[in-house]
Enzyme design. Structure first.
Site, mmCIF file in Angstrom:
data_model
loop_
_atom_site.group_PDB
_atom_site.id
_atom_site.type_symbol
_atom_site.label_atom_id
_atom_site.label_comp_id
_atom_site.label_asym_id
_atom_site.label_seq_id
_atom_site.Cartn_x
_atom_site.Cartn_y
_atom_site.Cartn_z
ATOM 1 N N GLU A 115 4.729 12.735 16.481
ATOM 2 C CA GLU A 115 4.840 11.379 15.930
ATOM 3 C C GLU A 115 3.621 11.019 15.084
ATOM 4 O OE1 GLU A 115 7.498 9.865 15.973
ATOM 5 O OE2 GLU A 115 8.599 10.646 17.703
ATOM 6 N N GLY A 116 3.865 10.254 14.035
ATOM 7 C CA GLY A 116 2.811 9.867 13.097
ATOM 8 C C GLY A 116 2.032 8.644 13.558
ATOM 9 N N ASN A 139 1.681 5.597 12.410
ATOM 10 C CA ASN A 139 2.203 4.232 12.418
ATOM 11 C C ASN A 139 3.260 3.986 13.484
ATOM 12 O OD1 ASN A 139 0.738 2.761 10.228
ATOM 13 N ND2 ASN A 139 1.320 4.647 9.181
ATOM 14 N N HIS A 162 4.485 1.593 -1.924
ATOM 15 C CA HIS A 162 4.347 2.696 -0.975
ATOM 16 C C HIS A 162 5.481 3.676 -1.223
ATOM 17 C CE1 HIS A 162 4.972 4.728 3.087
ATOM 18 N NE2 HIS A 162 3.988 5.345 2.472
ATOM 19 N N ARG A 182 6.811 7.020 -0.127
ATOM 20 C CA ARG A 182 6.731 8.057 0.910
ATOM 21 C C ARG A 182 7.430 9.287 0.403
ATOM 22 N NH1 ARG A 182 6.206 11.125 4.743
ATOM 23 N NH2 ARG A 182 6.443 10.596 6.959
HETATM 24 N N1 GDP Z 1 -2.977 7.993 2.491
HETATM 25 C C1 GDP Z 1 -1.662 7.888 2.661
HETATM 26 N N2 GDP Z 1 -1.046 8.572 3.641
HETATM 27 C C2 GDP Z 1 0.294 8.433 3.795
HETATM 28 C C3 GDP Z 1 1.050 7.601 2.936
HETATM 29 N N3 GDP Z 1 2.346 7.677 3.338
HETATM 30 C C4 GDP Z 1 2.380 8.499 4.401
HETATM 31 N N4 GDP Z 1 1.144 8.975 4.679
HETATM 32 C C5 GDP Z 1 0.737 9.890 5.758
HETATM 33 O O1 GDP Z 1 1.912 10.336 6.431
HETATM 34 C C6 GDP Z 1 1.983 9.754 7.732
HETATM 35 C C7 GDP Z 1 3.410 9.285 7.958
HETATM 36 O O2 GDP Z 1 3.669 9.110 9.314
HETATM 37 P P1 GDP Z 1 3.902 7.680 9.974
HETATM 38 O O3 GDP Z 1 2.601 6.986 10.018
HETATM 39 O O4 GDP Z 1 4.610 7.923 11.246
HETATM 40 O O5 GDP Z 1 4.880 6.880 9.000
HETATM 41 P P2 GDP Z 1 6.403 7.228 8.627
HETATM 42 O O6 GDP Z 1 6.648 8.669 8.973
HETATM 43 O O7 GDP Z 1 6.477 6.940 7.166
HETATM 44 O O8 GDP Z 1 7.291 6.323 9.427
HETATM 45 C C8 GDP Z 1 0.981 8.624 7.745
HETATM 46 O O9 GDP Z 1 0.469 8.323 9.012
HETATM 47 C C9 GDP Z 1 -0.090 9.148 6.789
HETATM 48 O O10 GDP Z 1 -0.923 10.079 7.455
HETATM 49 C C10 GDP Z 1 0.372 6.901 1.894
HETATM 50 O O11 GDP Z 1 0.940 6.140 1.124
HETATM 51 N N5 GDP Z 1 -0.974 7.076 1.811
HETATM 52 MG MG MG Z 2 6.696 9.257 11.229
#
Ligand code: GDP
Ligand code: MG
Ligand code: NAG
Ligand code: NAG
Length: 410
Positions: A48-49, A51, A278, A280
């Protein structure tokens, strides 16, 4: 004379310590430690990431918040230190405390949380391993999806998968009491585990299985408002905003009180004179092609918005590769395009938060469908008091359903 005073103080301290120790030893004979507190730990499914982890934190912070002023009020919630996450390209060599990202004082005003190193200090167990008294690996009921029978909300059962609790990769933490807990319910239901137990330390792994007590109520938003970012990261974002985006809290109408508890919820934020996006990519660009645009489509949607808003500056937060980003920049070459590249010393986690802060201060924000990274930006804007129509917007893929609006409540 001063000697006498010192001697007396020392005696008094020894006296106090003895009392405290006795108190603890009565509570828990088999692990007689120098603290009267008890500790809840939690951890999250490794892939899990960041956020989603912030969301799981809220579920447990609310759980701990509700234990205050109950018979379980001596429990503290130990913040799981950050270790390498799947999305972080730059590896970290050690456990990172929450204060690297968040303002601890603000978190503590909501919930009795402590950092891992504070726990180590409190139990003062140098030279020995810390043994967690009880570990529960949460899992979904095997039957749940087949039978729809939700009667049992929690039950110690055989482990569906071999439990692999990693104790945040500390080699001085173990447990010889790991059980699997089939669970269907809210985080606060876990107090049924705490109540009959005399354990001093309890860890819930796969904590993401536990749901929010109530999503979007005023307690949810208090927990959320308490998650202020660290001053250091806020400063990085402020410098960038001022240098490249002509944006400052005073001019943008985004000044908040020093203490989140004093926030009253005015919808008067204007934001800086830029569009923030943003975008993604990575796993989303592969697995969710219906919901996320390709780079050309993203560029044309961004241009359309800039025209509509009469802006010529856009800030892009993205996990895109350099190649993709350069393609986007070329397609937007009639406009001023900014991205925060950070500096060598910043962790990937820090850069991501600075991206979020800069996005949240824009006059208008557009995000990615069902990304928790986007959700956290939207919440930040709700806290700062932006009009909803400037916040709940998404880039379209083949689908373009409007995002749900999660309005702040106080
Ligand atoms: N610096 C940066 N990192 C990002 C961005 N989008 C995604 N990431 C990276 O990818 C991860 C995505 O995982 P999460 O936080 O779970 O968000 P989700 O997967 O989009 O729901 C983030 O925590 C960041 O480490 C962005 O716009 N900027
Ligand atoms: Mg995620
Ligand atoms: C366990 O190890 C960590 C890092 O290796 C250290 O900071 C901590 O103090 C140790 N805990 C105890 C109780 O000794
Ligand atoms: C910056 O913003 C202020 C209003 O906040 C405006 O008066 C000024 O002209 C802007 N400067 C530039 C260089 O755009």
């Amino acid at each position: 004379m001063p000697n006498r005073l010192i001697a007396n103080s020392l005696l008094f301290i020894i006296f106090l310590k003895t009392i405290l120790m006795n108190e603890v030893c009565e509570i828990n004979q088999n692990s007689c430690k120098i603290t009267k507190y008890r500790y809840i730990f939690y951890d999250v499914n490794p892939p899990e990431g960041f956020n989603l982890r912030r969301d799981v934190y809220m579920r447990f912070a609310i759980f701990a918040h509700k234990l205050k002023n109950t018979e379980l009020s001596n429990f503290k919630l130990v913040l799981p230190p950050w270790t390498n996450l799947y999305h972080w390209k730059k590896k970290v060599s050690t456990q990172i405390p929450w204060s690297h990202f968040f303002d601890l004082k603000s978190l503590k005003r909501f919930s009795p949380v402590i950092e891992m190193y504070e726990f180590f200090d409190e139990v003062n167990y140098k030279f020995t391993k810390t043994k967690i008294d009880e570990v529960y690996v949460l899992q979904h009921f095997r039957e749940m999806f087949q039978t729809g029978n939700f009667e049992d909300k929690m039950l110690i059962e055989d482990c569906i998968r071999k439990p692999k609790t990693n104790f945040y990769y500390y080699n001085n933490i173990t447990s010889d009491n790991i059980k699997c807990l089939s669970f269907h319910g809210y985080a606060s239901d876990l107090k049924k585990i705490l109540k009959p137990s005399n354990a001093q330390t309890i860890l819930f792994d796969h904590a993401e299985v536990a749901l929010h007590d109530r999503f979007g109520d005023n307690i949810y938003w208090k927990a959320r408002r308490s998650m202020r970012f660290s001053n250091e990261l806020k400063r990085f974002a402020a410098v960038f905003r001022s240098k490249y985006l002509n944006s400052s809290d005073l001019a943008d109408g985004t000044i908040l009180p020093d203490d989140w508890e004093a926030e009253t919820g005015k919808r008067t934020a204007k934001g800086g004179p830029y569009l923030s996006v943003h975008l993604r990519r990575r796993d989303f660009a592969i697995g969710r092609t219906k919901d996320v645009p390709n780079i050309e489509e993203a560029a044309s949607q961004i241009i359309e918005l800039l025209r509509k808003l009469n802006l010529n500056v856009v800030f892009i937060a993205t996990d895109a590769t350099i190649k993709e980003y350069e393609q986007l920049e070329r397609l937007l070459s009639d406009y001023k395009v900014h991205r925060f590249f950070g500096v060598e010393s910043l962790t990937d986690g820090a850069v991501a938060i600075i991206d979020q802060i800069i996005c949240s201060h824009a006059q208008y924000f557009v995000g990615t469908h069902e990304s928790t990274f986007t959700f956290r930006i939207q919440e930040e804007r709700e806290i700062m008091g932006f009009p909803e129509h400037t916040t709940f917007n998404r880039l379209c893929g083949d689908t373009c359903e409007k995002p749900s609006i999660w309005r702040i409540v106080y």
